[in-house]
Write a protein that holds these residues in place. Structure first.
Motif, PDB file in Angstrom:
ATOM      1  N   THR A   9      77.721 129.800  54.091  1.00  0.00           N
ATOM      2  CA  THR A   9      78.554 130.485  53.114  1.00  0.00           C
ATOM      3  C   THR A   9      77.708 130.875  51.910  1.00  0.00           C
ATOM      4  O   THR A   9      76.591 130.393  51.742  1.00  0.00           O
ATOM      5  CB  THR A   9      79.728 129.590  52.667  1.00  0.00           C
ATOM      6  N   GLN A  10      78.252 131.729  51.071  1.00  0.00           N
ATOM      7  CA  GLN A  10      77.627 132.069  49.795  1.00  0.00           C
ATOM      8  C   GLN A  10      78.331 131.368  48.647  1.00  0.00           C
ATOM      9  O   GLN A  10      77.898 131.463  47.514  1.00  0.00           O
ATOM     10  CB  GLN A  10      77.671 133.585  49.578  1.00  0.00           C
ATOM     11  N   ASP A  11      79.396 130.654  48.943  1.00  0.00           N
ATOM     12  CA  ASP A  11      80.215 130.002  47.927  1.00  0.00           C
ATOM     13  C   ASP A  11      79.712 128.582  47.657  1.00  0.00           C
ATOM     14  O   ASP A  11      79.764 127.710  48.525  1.00  0.00           O
ATOM     15  CB  ASP A  11      81.666 129.970  48.399  1.00  0.00           C
ATOM     16  N   ASP A  12      79.231 128.349  46.437  1.00  0.00           N
ATOM     17  CA  ASP A  12      78.722 127.025  46.060  1.00  0.00           C
ATOM     18  C   ASP A  12      79.820 125.970  46.071  1.00  0.00           C
ATOM     19  O   ASP A  12      79.555 124.797  46.337  1.00  0.00           O
ATOM     20  CB  ASP A  12      78.076 127.071  44.676  1.00  0.00           C
ATOM     21  N   ASN A  13      81.056 126.367  45.780  1.00  0.00           N
ATOM     22  CA  ASN A  13      82.162 125.408  45.776  1.00  0.00           C
ATOM     23  C   ASN A  13      82.427 124.861  47.182  1.00  0.00           C
ATOM     24  O   ASN A  13      82.677 123.661  47.344  1.00  0.00           O
ATOM     25  CB  ASN A  13      83.437 126.047  45.226  1.00  0.00           C
ATOM     26  N   GLU A  14      82.374 125.727  48.176  1.00  0.00           N
ATOM     27  CA  GLU A  14      82.559 125.271  49.550  1.00  0.00           C
ATOM     28  C   GLU A  14      81.473 124.277  49.947  1.00  0.00           C
ATOM     29  O   GLU A  14      81.752 123.256  50.579  1.00  0.00           O
ATOM     30  CB  GLU A  14      82.559 126.453  50.523  1.00  0.00           C
ATOM     31  N   ILE A  15      80.245 124.582  49.554  1.00  0.00           N
ATOM     32  CA  ILE A  15      79.130 123.684  49.871  1.00  0.00           C
ATOM     33  C   ILE A  15      79.352 122.327  49.213  1.00  0.00           C
ATOM     34  O   ILE A  15      79.166 121.280  49.841  1.00  0.00           O
ATOM     35  CB  ILE A  15      77.786 124.297  49.418  1.00  0.00           C
ATOM     36  N   SER A  16      79.781 122.316  47.955  1.00  0.00           N
ATOM     37  CA  SER A  16      80.023 121.055  47.251  1.00  0.00           C
ATOM     38  C   SER A  16      81.120 120.236  47.928  1.00  0.00           C
ATOM     39  O   SER A  16      80.990 119.019  48.082  1.00  0.00           O
ATOM     40  CB  SER A  16      80.419 121.321  45.801  1.00  0.00           C
ATOM     41  N   ILE A  17      82.188 120.898  48.331  1.00  0.00           N
ATOM     42  CA  ILE A  17      83.291 120.207  48.997  1.00  0.00           C
ATOM     43  C   ILE A  17      82.816 119.592  50.312  1.00  0.00           C
ATOM     44  O   ILE A  17      83.095 118.429  50.616  1.00  0.00           O
ATOM     45  CB  ILE A  17      84.470 121.172  49.243  1.00  0.00           C
ATOM     46  N   LEU A  18      82.083 120.377  51.090  1.00  0.00           N
ATOM     47  CA  LEU A  18      81.618 119.883  52.383  1.00  0.00           C
ATOM     48  C   LEU A  18      80.577 118.774  52.226  1.00  0.00           C
ATOM     49  O   LEU A  18      80.572 117.819  53.001  1.00  0.00           O
ATOM     50  CB  LEU A  18      81.067 121.032  53.214  1.00  0.00           C
ATOM     51  N   GLU A  19      79.704 118.887  51.227  1.00  0.00           N
ATOM     52  CA  GLU A  19      78.737 117.809  50.979  1.00  0.00           C
ATOM     53  C   GLU A  19      79.463 116.508  50.667  1.00  0.00           C
ATOM     54  O   GLU A  19      79.116 115.447  51.206  1.00  0.00           O
ATOM     55  CB  GLU A  19      77.821 118.168  49.807  1.00  0.00           C
ATOM     56  N   ASP A  20      80.473 116.590  49.820  1.00  0.00           N
ATOM     57  CA  ASP A  20      81.245 115.400  49.467  1.00  0.00           C
ATOM     58  C   ASP A  20      81.947 114.828  50.697  1.00  0.00           C
ATOM     59  O   ASP A  20      81.942 113.615  50.921  1.00  0.00           O
ATOM     60  CB  ASP A  20      82.259 115.743  48.375  1.00  0.00           C
ATOM     61  N   LEU A  21      82.530 115.692  51.500  1.00  0.00           N
ATOM     62  CA  LEU A  21      83.234 115.263  52.710  1.00  0.00           C
ATOM     63  C   LEU A  21      82.278 114.586  53.692  1.00  0.00           C
ATOM     64  O   LEU A  21      82.565 113.505  54.199  1.00  0.00           O
ATOM     65  CB  LEU A  21      83.904 116.473  53.361  1.00  0.00           C
ATOM     66  N   PHE A  22      81.132 115.209  53.936  1.00  0.00           N
ATOM     67  CA  PHE A  22      80.168 114.640  54.880  1.00  0.00           C
ATOM     68  C   PHE A  22      79.579 113.333  54.351  1.00  0.00           C
ATOM     69  O   PHE A  22      79.329 112.404  55.115  1.00  0.00           O
ATOM     70  CB  PHE A  22      79.061 115.638  55.186  1.00  0.00           C
ATOM     71  N   ARG A  23      79.364 113.272  53.053  1.00  0.00           N
ATOM     72  CA  ARG A  23      78.837 112.047  52.440  1.00  0.00           C
ATOM     73  C   ARG A  23      79.826 110.891  52.618  1.00  0.00           C
ATOM     74  O   ARG A  23      79.439 109.784  52.979  1.00  0.00           O
ATOM     75  CB  ARG A  23      78.546 112.287  50.956  1.00  0.00           C
ATOM     76  N   ARG A  24      81.130 111.167  52.368  1.00  0.00           N
ATOM     77  CA  ARG A  24      82.150 110.130  52.516  1.00  0.00           C
ATOM     78  C   ARG A  24      82.288 109.657  53.963  1.00  0.00           C
ATOM     79  O   ARG A  24      82.588 108.496  54.216  1.00  0.00           O
ATOM     80  CB  ARG A  24      83.506 110.625  52.017  1.00  0.00           C
TER      81      ARG A  24
END
Length: 107
Positions: A9-24
């Motif tokens: 994606t080009q959306d930084d917000n999506e990346i942040s959400i997915l990083e948090d999800l994968f980290r959890r």
């Protein structure tokens, strides 16, 4: 350990959400930035997950709705709008040609 691309994606917000999800969820992941061909475009970012975490990551993407929404729908909409405008322009030209021919044959 081999990583595979699972989402981009080009959306930084999506990346942040997915990083948090994968980290959890305890998934091993990496984020790579891919340079765009045009300097004016935002950078494309990809999330890569470890190959053994692929199925779990896809399930998470599906559950959160990231796989359900096509990201290229805007370009498809623009293409369909262009085709509709071209069709309407051609239809108007045909109607104008018929009207001109009709008035030219009036005696």
């Amino acid at each position: 350990m081999e990583f595979i691309s699972i989402y981009s994606t080009q959306d930084d917000n999506e990346i942040s959400i997915l990083e948090d999800l994968f980290r959890r969820e305890g998934l091993k992941y990496e984020v790579h930035t891919v340079p765009a061909g045009d300097p004016g475009k935002p950078l494309q970012k990809r999330i890569l997950v470890a190959e053994d975490n692929r199925e779990k990551a896809r399930d998470l993407l599906d559950q959160t709705g990231f796989l359900a929404v096509p990201h290229h729908s805007r370009t498809r909409r623009l293409k369909s709008k262009k085709l509709i405008l071209i069709f309407l322009a051609l239809l108007i030209l045909v109607i104008v040609a018929i009207v001109i021919t009709w008035f030219m044959n009036v005696e």
